[in-house]
Design an enzyme around this catalytic site. Structure first.
Site, PDB file in Angstrom:
ATOM      1  N   LYS A 162       0.846  -1.204   0.000  1.00 55.39           N
ATOM      2  CA  LYS A 162       0.000   0.000   0.000  1.00 55.39           C
ATOM      3  C   LYS A 162       0.877   1.248   0.000  1.00 55.39           C
ATOM      4  CE  LYS A 162      -3.830  -2.447   1.945  1.00 55.39           C
ATOM      5  NZ  LYS A 162      -4.328  -3.124   3.145  1.00 55.39           N
ATOM      6  N   GLN A 183      -5.405  -2.029   9.195  1.00 55.96           N
ATOM      7  CA  GLN A 183      -5.228  -3.356   8.608  1.00 55.96           C
ATOM      8  C   GLN A 183      -5.844  -4.434   9.500  1.00 55.96           C
ATOM      9  OE1 GLN A 183      -3.872  -3.817   5.581  1.00 55.96           O
ATOM     10  NE2 GLN A 183      -3.954  -6.033   5.644  1.00 55.96           N
ATOM     11  N   ASP A 218     -11.864   1.764   3.115  1.00 53.24           N
ATOM     12  CA  ASP A 218     -12.169   0.337   2.972  1.00 53.24           C
ATOM     13  C   ASP A 218     -13.662   0.120   2.716  1.00 53.24           C
ATOM     14  OD1 ASP A 218      -9.975  -1.450   3.287  1.00 53.24           O
ATOM     15  OD2 ASP A 218      -9.843  -0.963   5.422  1.00 53.24           O
TER      16      ASP A 218
HETATM   17  N1  GUN Z   1      -6.717  -7.275   5.475  1.00 54.60           N
HETATM   18  C1  GUN Z   1      -6.737  -7.978   4.316  1.00 54.60           C
HETATM   19  N2  GUN Z   1      -7.325  -7.244   3.336  1.00 54.60           N
HETATM   20  C2  GUN Z   1      -7.681  -6.073   3.894  1.00 54.60           C
HETATM   21  C3  GUN Z   1      -8.323  -4.906   3.387  1.00 54.60           C
HETATM   22  O1  GUN Z   1      -8.705  -4.802   2.221  1.00 54.60           O
HETATM   23  N3  GUN Z   1      -8.508  -3.897   4.276  1.00 54.60           N
HETATM   24  C4  GUN Z   1      -8.121  -3.991   5.572  1.00 54.60           C
HETATM   25  N4  GUN Z   1      -8.352  -2.953   6.373  1.00 54.60           N
HETATM   26  N5  GUN Z   1      -7.522  -5.055   6.078  1.00 54.60           N
HETATM   27  C5  GUN Z   1      -7.318  -6.089   5.239  1.00 54.60           C
END
Ligand code: GUN
Length: 285
Positions: free
Chosen positions: A53, A97, A120
């Site tokens: 990211k 996350q 998200d």
């Molecule tokens: N963990 C795995 N994929 C994601 C995601 O798309 N967003 C978040 N916040 N955590 C994750």
């Protein structure tokens, strides 16, 4: 033989569009888009995601704020950080996350993120907006899947769409998005009885069940669009999807590979959501 849907190429297109708009925002409004990513603990997979990211932010010209917190961080401490980020005008998007360590209530954290910065689209306000089709953000993975389907040129209207998996993050919102595009949608899950028969009816099949090679060629309709959201390990520990690619590509019209299909799209859509958040917060568009 199916045509391969190239997630890397489509995600590169999305990131290019985002980068161009981000540059324009900077030039015309003096705005630098900012994304805060918060990780708690030492989960190796999460660390890889978070690093990806950060790289994506750099590639599209965003500022990334990274918070790597200790495994023993309390729920109160994490809530305090979320509140600080909610108020910080240089932060347009907040991503915490998941999964979080067991002593932290994920729902409480998600609910604390300002819906305007919830890139998200996990906050109940944003989930509700998806139900009524009035959304600002779409959850990144289902949004990426829609873009991949669009890249095939196949029109969803009137098609039999089958989603396998009913998670809040993928299956449920995916079904809503396909419905909004006028698909006839069936959602299957681990308790579904006649799964093979339902799969064989699918013109568009989205698989997000989290079981390696669960869907085989004999379950796929000739010419179908097959989208594999799985990130599993095969018997040799190698990354593979929920679809048995080898047998499925003989039946499908279009198919996503793993890796190189849905995976790269998720981060590209996150960048798009963060850009949308920045524009909305600045009252642009
Ligand atoms: N963990 C795995 N994929 C994601 C995601 O798309 N967003 C978040 N916040 N955590 C994750």
């Amino acid at each position: 033989m199916a045509q391969i849907i190239d997630g890397k190429a489509v995600s590169a297109d999305v990131k290019e569009e985002v980068a161009a708009e981000a540059a324009q925002l900077k030039e015309e409004h003096g705005l630098k888009v900012g994304l805060a990513v918060v990780i708690v603990g030492n989960d190796p997979a999460s660390k890889v995601y978070v690093n990806n990211k950060k790289k994506a932010c750099e590639a599209v010209g965003f500022k990334s704020f990274e918070y790597a917190l200790d495994e023993n961080t309390t729920q109160e401490q994490l809530l305090d950080l979320v509140n600080v980020l909610n108020r910080d005008e240089t932060v347009n998007g907040i991503l915490v996350q998941l999964p979080l360590p067991k002593h932290i209530d994920e729902k409480a954290i998600i609910n604390a993120i300002s819906p305007d910065k919830d890139v998200d689209a996990f906050h109940p306000v944003n989930v509700g907006k998806i139900m009524i089709g009035e959304y600002s953000f779409l959850p990144c993975t289902p949004a990426g899947v829609m873009r991949l389907i669009e890249s095939t040129g196949v029109d969803i209207t009137g098609k039999q769409c089958v989603v396998i998996g009913r998670s809040n993050i993928v299956g449920k919102p995916q079904a809503m998005l396909l419905l909004q595009k006028n698909g006839t949608v069936t959602v299957c899950h681990s308790k579904t009885k006649n799964l093979k028969e339902i799969c064989l009816s699918a013109d568009i099949l989205v698989v997000a069940i989290g079981r390696a090679k669960f869907i085989t060629g004999d379950m796929i309709k000739e010419g179908a669009v097959v989208i594999d959201v799985g990130m599993d390990r095969n018997e040799n520990g190698k990354l593979c999807g929920d679809v048995d690619f080898e047998s499925a590509e003989k039946k499908a019209g279009y198919i996503t590979p793993v890796p190189g299909g849905v995976g790269p799209m998720t981060i590209a859509m996150l960048m798009k959501n963060t850009l949308t958040a920045a524009k909305q917060q600045a009252g642009i568009e």
